[in-house]
Design a protein around this motif. Structure first.
Motif, PDB file in Angstrom:
ATOM      1  N   LEU A 190       0.837  -1.198   0.000  1.00 16.17           N
ATOM      2  CA  LEU A 190       0.000   0.000   0.000  1.00 16.17           C
ATOM      3  C   LEU A 190       0.875   1.252   0.000  1.00 16.17           C
ATOM      4  N   ALA A 191       1.963   1.211   0.774  1.00 18.02           N
ATOM      5  CA  ALA A 191       2.886   2.347   0.804  1.00 18.02           C
ATOM      6  C   ALA A 191       3.553   2.552  -0.555  1.00 18.02           C
ATOM      7  N   THR A 192       4.003   1.477  -1.167  1.00 18.59           N
ATOM      8  CA  THR A 192       4.647   1.626  -2.478  1.00 18.59           C
ATOM      9  C   THR A 192       3.628   1.957  -3.568  1.00 18.59           C
ATOM     10  N   PHE A 193       2.367   1.558  -3.378  1.00 17.95           N
ATOM     11  CA  PHE A 193       1.319   1.977  -4.317  1.00 17.95           C
ATOM     12  C   PHE A 193       1.250   3.497  -4.388  1.00 17.95           C
ATOM     13  N   TYR A 194       1.258   4.151  -3.226  1.00 15.94           N
ATOM     14  CA  TYR A 194       1.228   5.613  -3.212  1.00 15.94           C
ATOM     15  C   TYR A 194       2.546   6.196  -3.722  1.00 15.94           C
ATOM     16  N   ALA A 195       3.671   5.623  -3.303  1.00 16.73           N
ATOM     17  CA  ALA A 195       4.968   6.174  -3.675  1.00 16.73           C
ATOM     18  C   ALA A 195       5.221   6.053  -5.174  1.00 16.73           C
ATOM     19  N   PHE A 196       5.040   4.866  -5.726  1.00 19.67           N
ATOM     20  CA  PHE A 196       5.278   4.667  -7.159  1.00 19.67           C
ATOM     21  C   PHE A 196       4.295   5.484  -7.992  1.00 19.67           C
ATOM     22  N   GLY A 197       3.046   5.572  -7.517  1.00 18.26           N
ATOM     23  CA  GLY A 197       2.063   6.362  -8.251  1.00 18.26           C
ATOM     24  C   GLY A 197       2.423   7.836  -8.272  1.00 18.26           C
ATOM     25  N   ALA A 198       2.925   8.346  -7.157  1.00 19.30           N
ATOM     26  CA  ALA A 198       3.332   9.751  -7.111  1.00 19.30           C
ATOM     27  C   ALA A 198       4.520  10.009  -8.036  1.00 19.30           C
ATOM     28  N   ILE A 199       5.475   9.099  -8.061  1.00 14.19           N
ATOM     29  CA  ILE A 199       6.630   9.268  -8.960  1.00 14.19           C
ATOM     30  C   ILE A 199       6.180   9.259 -10.414  1.00 14.19           C
ATOM     31  N   ALA A 200       5.219   8.380 -10.735  1.00 14.30           N
ATOM     32  CA  ALA A 200       4.713   8.341 -12.112  1.00 14.30           C
ATOM     33  C   ALA A 200       4.055   9.661 -12.489  1.00 14.30           C
ATOM     34  N   LEU A 201       3.314  10.264 -11.565  1.00 14.09           N
ATOM     35  CA  LEU A 201       2.656  11.531 -11.856  1.00 14.09           C
ATOM     36  C   LEU A 201       3.665  12.669 -12.002  1.00 14.09           C
ATOM     37  N   MET A 202       4.728  12.643 -11.202  1.00 10.58           N
ATOM     38  CA  MET A 202       5.716  13.715 -11.250  1.00 10.58           C
ATOM     39  C   MET A 202       6.714  13.556 -12.384  1.00 10.58           C
ATOM     40  N   SER A 203       6.803  12.352 -12.964  1.00  6.48           N
ATOM     41  CA  SER A 203       7.854  12.083 -13.946  1.00  6.48           C
ATOM     42  C   SER A 203       7.726  12.929 -15.199  1.00  6.48           C
ATOM     43  N   HIS A 204       6.519  13.307 -15.575  1.00  9.99           N
ATOM     44  CA  HIS A 204       6.331  14.130 -16.782  1.00  9.99           C
ATOM     45  C   HIS A 204       5.288  15.212 -16.508  1.00  9.99           C
ATOM     46  N   ASP A 205       5.366  15.779 -15.312  1.00 10.47           N
ATOM     47  CA  ASP A 205       4.462  16.866 -14.913  1.00 10.47           C
ATOM     48  C   ASP A 205       2.996  16.470 -15.067  1.00 10.47           C
ATOM     49  N   ASN A 206       2.691  15.226 -14.683  1.00  9.62           N
ATOM     50  CA  ASN A 206       1.314  14.730 -14.713  1.00  9.62           C
ATOM     51  C   ASN A 206       0.699  14.808 -16.109  1.00  9.62           C
ATOM     52  N   ALA A 207       1.533  14.693 -17.129  1.00  8.01           N
ATOM     53  CA  ALA A 207       1.048  14.755 -18.510  1.00  8.01           C
ATOM     54  C   ALA A 207       1.429  13.469 -19.229  1.00  8.01           C
ATOM     55  N   PRO A 208       0.566  12.976 -20.116  1.00  3.40           N
ATOM     56  CA  PRO A 208       0.917  11.766 -20.878  1.00  3.40           C
ATOM     57  C   PRO A 208       1.972  12.056 -21.931  1.00  3.40           C
ATOM     58  N   ILE A 209       2.607  11.000 -22.388  1.00  2.68           N
ATOM     59  CA  ILE A 209       3.584  11.087 -23.478  1.00  2.68           C
ATOM     60  C   ILE A 209       2.933  10.472 -24.709  1.00  2.68           C
ATOM     61  N   SER A 210       2.632  11.305 -25.685  1.00  2.00           N
ATOM     62  CA  SER A 210       1.886  10.843 -26.869  1.00  2.00           C
ATOM     63  C   SER A 210       2.569  11.270 -28.159  1.00  2.00           C
ATOM     64  N   THR A 211       3.876  11.238 -28.186  1.00  5.65           N
ATOM     65  CA  THR A 211       4.631  11.629 -29.376  1.00  5.65           C
ATOM     66  C   THR A 211       4.437  10.596 -30.490  1.00  5.65           C
ATOM     67  N   PRO A 212       4.754  10.937 -31.743  1.00  7.94           N
ATOM     68  CA  PRO A 212       4.575   9.988 -32.852  1.00  7.94           C
ATOM     69  C   PRO A 212       5.239   8.632 -32.647  1.00  7.94           C
ATOM     70  N   PRO A 213       6.467   8.534 -32.101  1.00  6.58           N
ATOM     71  CA  PRO A 213       7.019   7.186 -31.878  1.00  6.58           C
ATOM     72  C   PRO A 213       6.169   6.330 -30.936  1.00  6.58           C
ATOM     73  N   ILE A 214       5.542   6.959 -29.947  1.00  5.50           N
ATOM     74  CA  ILE A 214       4.663   6.212 -29.044  1.00  5.50           C
ATOM     75  C   ILE A 214       3.396   5.793 -29.766  1.00  5.50           C
ATOM     76  N   GLN A 215       2.859   6.648 -30.601  1.00  2.92           N
ATOM     77  CA  GLN A 215       1.661   6.302 -31.357  1.00  2.92           C
ATOM     78  C   GLN A 215       1.927   5.143 -32.315  1.00  2.92           C
ATOM     79  N   ASP A 216       3.157   5.068 -32.816  1.00  6.38           N
ATOM     80  CA  ASP A 216       3.502   3.955 -33.712  1.00  6.38           C
ATOM     81  C   ASP A 216       3.535   2.623 -32.964  1.00  6.38           C
ATOM     82  N   VAL A 217       3.770   2.655 -31.647  1.00  8.41           N
ATOM     83  CA  VAL A 217       3.808   1.425 -30.859  1.00  8.41           C
ATOM     84  C   VAL A 217       2.432   0.765 -30.814  1.00  8.41           C
ATOM     85  N   HIS A 218       1.397   1.521 -31.131  1.00  8.78           N
ATOM     86  CA  HIS A 218       0.033   0.961 -31.133  1.00  8.78           C
ATOM     87  C   HIS A 218      -0.089  -0.235 -32.073  1.00  8.78           C
ATOM     88  N   SER A 219       0.802  -0.320 -33.049  1.00 14.90           N
ATOM     89  CA  SER A 219       0.760  -1.456 -33.977  1.00 14.90           C
ATOM     90  C   SER A 219       0.997  -2.783 -33.273  1.00 14.90           C
TER      91      SER A 219
END
Length: 365
Positions: free
Chosen positions: A156-185
């Motif tokens: 439970l503690a790491t659930f909060y900790a890892f989740g907070a790091i994920a939110l702070m890693s890119h200013d709470n914004a998704p990464i949706s650049t063209p190379p990521i969109q190509d991974v949809h294949s």
């Protein structure tokens, strides 16, 4: 002189007719005790019920083979996380991993950064993402296996900790650049070789991620010395310690494996969404609770030491195809609400079945 006469012999009582109901009772008892058989019966009932409902026009769309095949896209992350919970719960001592959703989010953001921001090729980024997931699982393993933290509190503690790091890693914004969109294949629907005209198209991740991982987990659990040690410490870690089994290391590796499987799901979710989202594994009710429900429904005893991969797979299919039918039975957002109700009902049912199996002395699997 008196003559003694023997009493007349009584006719032999007719032998009782065989109880026809006893055979049915034994059959029902067998099905209730064998979780794989019971889940198979429930799965068939669900499929037939919604198929009939669709044929009679009570669903908003046909509940057919093509629809069931497309629903397998949801199966992949849920089934993989259920296998992660399966490994840690079998390890015993209240084993559970509430942090899998946050590990999915954080490892997915790591994969998104490597591919979408730094320009890494997909394969090296995938391998590093698996290492990230394993490292996050190792944090749980150290806290639980070596420092003695209760699994519920530690994860439970790491659930909060890892989740907070994920939110702070890119200013709470998704990464949706063209190379990521190509991974949809990686998650597109494909036709099976030699069966393209008769079989429905399957999501590619079923073939590239789910089936190889299921096979690997089955081999490790059922055909390796580690699998035997895992069940041994889950059944009785004191006896396992007297048998010179490395209890701490075995339990530590179970949480590493859980993190590794969560890292795989992180890659899958990025490919499905065509975006690395910081809340991919924790949005809504999160991924951990459905995964735990599927594992317990599949016959994994919460006390540890009991469980089968086959039961988890069939339970995941049951949950996914039941949810798919519920979505067609209701319009608007009502379907998602009834999905949550069905998930809670399945959790209660699985707890009752596990209690029944324990009373019968046959285990939960």
């Amino acid at each position: 002189m008196t003559t003694q006469t023997s009493a007349p012999e009584r006719p032999a009582a007719p032998s009782p007719a065989p109880d026809r109901q006893s055979g049915w009772r034994r059959l029902v008892d067998l099905v209730l005790a064998d979780r794989v058989a019971l889940l198979s019966v429930l799965l068939i009932i669900v499929l037939v019920y919604f198929w009939v409902m669709g044929r009679q026009g009570y669903l908003v769309a046909p509940y057919d083979v093509d629809y069931l095949a497309s629903a397998l896209e949801t199966l992949v992350p849920l089934c993989l996380l259920a296998l992660a919970e399966f490994v840690v719960i079998v390890s015993g001592r209240g084993g559970i991993d509430l942090s899998v959703g946050s590990i999915v989010s954080l490892s997915g953001m790591a994969f998104g950064a490597m591919v979408g921001l730094w320009g890494w090729p997909v394969l090296p980024a995938l391998l590093v993402t698996l290492l990230v997931g394993a490292a996050l699982g190792a944090v749980n393993g150290v806290l639980i296996a070596y420092l003695g933290f209760p699994a519920l509190i530690a994860t439970l503690a790491t659930f909060y900790a890892f989740g907070a790091i994920a939110l702070m890693s890119h200013d709470n914004a998704p990464i949706s650049t063209p190379p990521i969109q190509d991974v949809h294949s990686l998650t597109q629907s494909v036709s099976l070789p030699l069966l393209g005209d008769v079989a429905p198209d399957l999501p590619l991740q079923v073939l590239t991620f789910l089936l190889p991982v299921v096979l690997l987990v089955w081999l490790v659990v059922n055909r390796s010395s580690y699998g035997r040690r895992l069940y041994a410490i889950g059944t009785n870690d004191v006896a396992a310690r007297f048998a010179n089994i490395p209890v701490r290391r075995t339990r530590f590796l179970a949480y590493v494996a859980s993190g590794l499987l969560s890292g795989v799901v992180g890659v899958v979710t990025v490919a499905q969404f065509a975006s690395a989202r910081p809340d991919a594994g924790s949005a809504g009710t999160g991924m951990a609770l459905p995964a735990i429900t599927i594992a317990v429904l599949g016959g994994v005893a919460i006390s540890g030491g009991i469980g089968r991969v086959t039961g988890v797979i069939i339970a995941a299919l049951l949950v996914v195809w039941l949810n798919a039918g519920i979505l067609l039975a209701f319009e608007g957002s009502d379907g998602s609400q009834f999905q949550l109700f069905a998930l809670g009902a399945l959790l209660v049912l699985s707890a009752l079945l596990n209690a029944y199996s324990v009373r019968r002395g046959r285990g939960a699997g």
